[in-house]
Enzyme design. Structure first.
Site, PDB file in Angstrom:
ATOM      1  NE  ARG A   1      -3.661  -2.393   2.420  1.00  0.00           N
ATOM      2  CZ  ARG A   1      -3.358  -3.637   2.795  1.00  0.00           C
ATOM      3  NH1 ARG A   1      -2.139  -3.890   3.265  1.00  0.00           N
ATOM      4  NH2 ARG A   1      -4.239  -4.605   2.704  1.00  0.00           N
TER       5      ARG A   1
ATOM      6  CE  LYS B   1      -8.077  -2.311   4.946  1.00  0.00           C
ATOM      7  NZ  LYS B   1      -8.594  -2.258   3.553  1.00  0.00           N
TER       8      LYS B   1
ATOM      9  CG  HIS C   1      -4.500   1.373  -3.227  1.00  0.00           C
ATOM     10  ND1 HIS C   1      -5.026   0.168  -3.653  1.00  0.00           N
ATOM     11  CD2 HIS C   1      -4.442   1.296  -1.880  1.00  0.00           C
ATOM     12  CE1 HIS C   1      -5.288  -0.589  -2.601  1.00  0.00           C
ATOM     13  NE2 HIS C   1      -4.935   0.058  -1.520  1.00  0.00           N
TER      14      HIS C   1
ATOM     15  NE  ARG D   1      -2.650  -3.134  -2.019  1.00  0.00           N
ATOM     16  CZ  ARG D   1      -2.312  -4.132  -1.208  1.00  0.00           C
ATOM     17  NH1 ARG D   1      -1.024  -4.366  -0.951  1.00  0.00           N
ATOM     18  NH2 ARG D   1      -3.232  -4.899  -0.658  1.00  0.00           N
TER      19      ARG D   1
ATOM     20  CG  HIS E   1      -5.392  -9.045   0.156  1.00  0.00           C
ATOM     21  ND1 HIS E   1      -5.704  -9.166  -1.177  1.00  0.00           N
ATOM     22  CD2 HIS E   1      -5.302  -7.708   0.391  1.00  0.00           C
ATOM     23  CE1 HIS E   1      -5.796  -7.970  -1.724  1.00  0.00           C
ATOM     24  NE2 HIS E   1      -5.546  -7.073  -0.794  1.00  0.00           N
TER      25      HIS E   1
ATOM     26  CE1 TYR F   1      -4.312 -26.861  12.941  1.00  0.00           C
ATOM     27  CE2 TYR F   1      -6.357 -25.792  12.279  1.00  0.00           C
ATOM     28  CZ  TYR F   1      -5.653 -26.608  13.144  1.00  0.00           C
ATOM     29  OH  TYR F   1      -6.286 -27.148  14.232  1.00  0.00           O
TER      30      TYR F   1
END
Length: 402
Positions: free
Chosen positions: A242, A269, A331, A334, A358, A368
């Site tokens: 970002r 974030k 931005h 991305r 993300h 896991y």
């Protein structure tokens, strides 16, 4: 015999405090200095007590009698008027601290202590500022569905549909905090989720065709601006991160020898630290900033101060000057990387999502899956940078065949 206003006005001072009696326990206490205070004398559970009803003339004779009668009514119900007054004061104090504004501040303090990213806290502060004029002093337990809906619909009426949606969500988090801490019984915000108008999805302007991306990369190399701006522009296509994370990059986070950039949780974030593999190209660009940053803690220091990073909109302003207004924003790099990498089919979507930092929507899998796909991400970042070099040279590729 009932007291009269004339008697009060004509009452003289004495060398000691004295009482001017009315009826049914009410009297005016006149001090040596001349102050006059209404007192109510009563008996509760066999014990003689008294309570102040205010000063004369601020509290008139008529008002004092009304207060006395209210106290006598409480006595007839088996209540102690003095205790009832204390309960009323404490209740008012509690209500004052249980307003939406007060609880929102408490909630934001908790978020800050829990490590919520500064940029997210700043957005929450802004949302609170929008709600405070209408809800700030309202006891949170008294906020109803129609009341909150009215506030949100006023925002909708101004055309700010996305803001109304975010305000509903923020109000819901604050009131949920009040419910969980025992200061409210219900949360009206979730009920309004389907009532508000759905804003149209606005995608970040981004270039997702190889030819256009190659032209942009050439324009970036040719751009003549402040050294920090140039240097921050050049690695942006390579890093996937970002804009706020890139512009605030610090030397202490960079390991040039090992080719990695560790972003602390406070700036992410998702409030989790994120390690970014640096391609050879990205490493070279960052290394070139060593003499330019002039000993600043920031890799890309601001124009006016070496103690601050580049401002939030610097990269976007540079892209506009280059002729990319409405076509590309910071931005958007991305989206560019995500679109072309997914289209190539060479790398797993999971690897791409990890590179973009993300969070996995599958909470169980996220617990896991702690591998972070490091080796695969190193390979992908280098392949992506190599592809950018190919595009910049003018040769077109339709996939990551490098």
């Amino acid at each position: 015999m009932a007291l009269t206003v004339k008697e009060i006005e004509n009452a003289s001072l004495k060398d000691r405090a004295w009482k001017l009696w009315d009826e049914r326990g009410l009297y005016l206490l006149i001090s040596k200095a001349g102050s006059r205070t209404w007192q109510f004398k009563y008996t509760y559970l066999g014990k003689e007590k008294k309570m102040s009803l205010g000063a004369y003339p601020e509290v008139s004779l008529k008002a004092a009698r009304a207060k006395r009668d209210e106290a006598r009514a409480q006595l007839s119900e088996g209540k102690d008027p003095s205790q009832e007054r204390q309960i009323k004061k404490l209740t008012a104090k509690v209500e004052a601290s249980n307003t939406f504004g007060a609880i929102a501040r408490e909630y934001l303090d908790k978020c800050a202590a829990d490590g919520l990213a500064e940029v997210t806290l700043a957005k929450s502060e802004w949302l609170l500022a929008q709600l405070e004029p209408r809800l700030g002093r309202m006891p949170v337990r008294e906020i109803t569905v129609p009341m909150l809906l009215t506030v949100l619909q006023e925002v909708e009426a101004s055309g700010r549909l996305e803001t109304a949606r975010r305000l509903r969500s923020f109000a819901g988090r604050v009131i949920k905090h009040a419910v969980l801490t025992g200061r409210a019984e219900h949360n009206p915000a979730p009920m309004l989720q389907r009532v508000l108008k759905t804003p149209k999805v606005r995608h970040h302007p981004a270039i997702i065709d190889p030819e256009g991306l190659g032209a942009l990369l050439k324009a970036i190399d040719a751009y003549e601006g402040f050294p920090s701006t140039n240097a921050a522009l050049r690695p942006s296509p390579h890093l996937f991160q970002r804009p706020g994370e890139i512009r605030a990059m610090q030397w202490s986070e960079i390991d040039l020898e090992r080719g990695r950039w560790t972003i602390p949780a406070s700036r992410m974030k998702m409030r989790e630290p994120h390690v970014v593999p640096l391609s050879r190209q990205a490493t070279a660009i960052i290394r070139s900033m060593t003499p330019i940053s002039g000993g600043s803690a920031f890799v890309f220091p601001a124009f006016h101060s070496m103690h601050k990073p580049l401002s939030e909109n610097t990269i976007n302003q540079a892209l506009r000057r280059m002729g990319y207004a409405g076509i590309m924003i910071a931005h958007g790099f991305r989206s560019t990387a995500s679109s072309l990498l997914n289209e190539s089919g060479r790398f797993s979507p999971d690897i791409i999502e990890h590179a973009l930092a993300h969070r996995d929507p599958n909470a169980i899998r996220a617990i896991y899956n702690r591998t972070s796909y490091w080796n695969a991400r190193v390979d992908m970042m280098q392949a992506w940078s190599d592809m950018l070099d190919v595009l910049k040279s003018g040769r077109l590729v339709t996939a990551l065949a490098v």
